[in-house]
Enzyme design. Structure first.
Site, PDB file in Angstrom:
ATOM      1  N   LYS A  81      34.161  48.069  36.631  1.00 35.24           N
ATOM      2  CA  LYS A  81      33.000  47.629  35.859  1.00 35.24           C
ATOM      3  C   LYS A  81      31.955  48.736  35.886  1.00 35.24           C
ATOM      4  O   LYS A  81      31.749  49.393  36.918  1.00 35.24           O
ATOM      5  CB  LYS A  81      32.455  46.337  36.460  1.00 35.24           C
ATOM      6  N   SER A 156      28.054  39.222  32.965  1.00 36.37           N
ATOM      7  CA  SER A 156      27.969  40.629  32.652  1.00 36.37           C
ATOM      8  C   SER A 156      29.286  41.387  32.783  1.00 36.37           C
ATOM      9  O   SER A 156      29.368  42.552  32.414  1.00 36.37           O
ATOM     10  CB  SER A 156      26.924  41.297  33.547  1.00 36.37           C
ATOM     11  N   SER A 180      28.332  36.180  36.602  1.00 38.54           N
ATOM     12  CA  SER A 180      28.824  37.299  35.799  1.00 38.54           C
ATOM     13  C   SER A 180      30.320  37.518  35.822  1.00 38.54           C
ATOM     14  O   SER A 180      30.837  38.315  35.027  1.00 38.54           O
ATOM     15  CB  SER A 180      28.113  38.593  36.217  1.00 38.54           C
TER      16      SER A 180
END
Length: 478
Positions: A81, A156, A180
């Site tokens: 990520k 996210s 997230s």
């Protein structure tokens, strides 16, 4: 007529792992296959902020030659990520303020997946500094939902979820400070796991403000999620090496066995109230409600005890959580003169966070600590608590207000009212798809465990997964 051999992306992550272990597939072959998938599909999905093809192939060759095959994630392709720096790979954190930045050091999670023998193919997209629950950064493309490209992938960890859903990765690590992992997993029809605070040494949450942010897996099946979580917890083998004296209660795993066996009968509570109910108008739309009802019906049929959890209003929660969210944004390393490079929501969070006093922060932390104790006590009679994963189906790209930060925040709350309080309480949670909209977009539910209760969540989720018989459903982008 003989059936054709499946392509590698058709394998579950566990099947790919087993093929690698048996020597039927090599790390270079697996890496090349997934890089080709990314090259073909990501232009329309926007799952990746950066693809590191050359570094990935070099890493795969190294793993093939030098890393013992016993490493728990040996040769498995994944991606970092874009909130987790990897030395020598661009890291933009979803922000124009970090355009062109290339870190010299890797963070703990990146080092952990490397130690486990994985091969990173690049950086998955994230919104600016991971703050919103949708992935549409001004610094790059919006990440689109492989089930319907007009919809967002959530956030996210939106890039990670979209990549896994579209078969560009077998699974992916994400991070979760308020939902997230679970929000994009639920949006994209995947299994997402937020571990207990203190569970994963490389992203325990213990060193984060309010103990909110932890790391965990996003995968297509319950067993795949457990496989990745085990590798993240103990990258060089069990028992894991914990850096703090405090850690999650209970066993550290491995959890793959619980996810494969799916055994046990449990007491499950059902909760529909949220701590945001007095902040804004929270409504559970028909599709998420139908998913919840289907999960309740299946749990009852499987022999579990199912009963409602009494409501527990928390009028002090919204203000306290907002204070912590703003205070966390205040630490973003962007100077006052460069704030205009940030998006309006981030500017608002940073500005409000830097206005907060130490007293306000201490008061907010005390409120959330008391909320944590009440929540754990409230859920104590149950082995797990079932909620909708999201209050709405995935939102269209461009749905969130790009200018009015207060309205934007309220929109996010209305979409995701069931996630942040789990971070505040430090509890484990798992989302999995159980239903589909009329348009074919998956809809999920969330299971919340006791402190350290990941094994129960995997067992329950495996039972639901078997009972649902959803099979290997594939999105239009596949």
């Amino acid at each position: 007529m003989a059936e054709s051999t499946p392509e590698l992306h058709e394998y579950t992550a566990l099947e790919l792992h087993q093929s690698l272990q048996r020597g039927e597939v090599g790390p270079v072959e697996a890496t090349t296959h997934y890089l080709d998938r990314i090259a073909r599909l990501d232009a329309e999905v926007g799952a990746f902020a950066h693809v590191s093809a050359d570094q990935a192939l070099e890493r795969a060759r190294h793993v093939e030659r030098e890393v013992p095959r016993a490493a728990p994630l040996w040769g498995m392709p994944l991606a970092d990520k874009d909130l987790h720096p990897r030395a020598g790979v661009p890291a933009g954190f979803g922000s124009r303020a970090f355009e062109g930045f290339e870190p010299d050091e890797s963070d703990d999670l990146v080092r952990a997946v490397d130690a486990a023998g994985a091969v990173s193919l690049g950086k998955t997209a994230t919104p600016e500094f991971g703050l919103p629950s949708y992935t549409e950064p001004a610094a790059g493309r919006p990440t689109r939902n492989p089930w319907d490209l007009a919809l967002g992938a959530g956030g996210s960890s939106g890039g990670a979820a979209a990549a896994v859903a579209a078969g560009m990765l077998p699974f992916a690590p994400g991070s979760d400070g308020g939902g997230s992992i679970r929000i994009p997993a639920a949006s994209c029809g995947l299994v997402g796991v937020k571990p207990s605070r203190g569970r994963v040494p490389s992203g325990s949450g213990i060193d984060r403000l309010g103990g909110l942010g932890v790391v965990g897996p996003i995968a297509r099946t319950v067993a795949d999620a457990a496989l990745l979580l085990d590798g993240m917890i103990a990258p060089v083998g069990y028992p894991p090496r914990h850096p703090f004296a405090v850690r999650a209660p209970g066993d550290d795993g491995p959890f793959l066995g619980a996810a494969i066996r799916g055994e046990g009968r449990f007491q499950v509570g059902v909760a529909l109230d949220t701590p945001w109910d007095e902040f804004t108008d929270i409504r559970v739309d028909p599709a998420p409600r139908k998913a919840l009802d289907l999960a309740i019906e299946l749990l009852d049929r499987l022999g579990h005890g199912v009963e409602d959890v009494p409501d527990s209003p928390a009028p002090e929660y919204p203000a306290a959580f907002r204070t912590i969210w703003q205070a966390g944004a205040a630490t973003i390393p962007v100077e006052v003169g460069s704030l205009d490079r940030l998006e309006p929501l981030t500017q608002w969070l940073v500005a409000r966070g830097r206005e907060r006093t130490a007293g306000e922060l201490a008061d907010a932390l005390a409120v959330l600590s008391a909320f944590e104790r009440r929540t754990i006590e409230r859920f104590a009679p149950f082995d797990a608590v079932l909620t909708p994963a999201l209050a709405m189906t995935p939102r269209p790209v461009g749905w969130y207000d790009p200018v009015d930060a207060e309205e934007n925040f309220a929109q996010q709350v209305r979409f995701t009212p069931f996630t942040s309080f789990v971070n505040v309480a430090g509890l484990p949670a798992l989302t999995l798809p159980v239903h589909d909209t009329d348009e074919g977009v998956p809809v999920g539910v969330q299971l919340i465990g006791r402190p350290g209760g990941e094994a129960v969540l995997f067992a329950l989720a495996a039972q639901l997964e078997r009972a649902l018989r959803r099979g290997r459903r594939r999105p239009p982008v596949w």
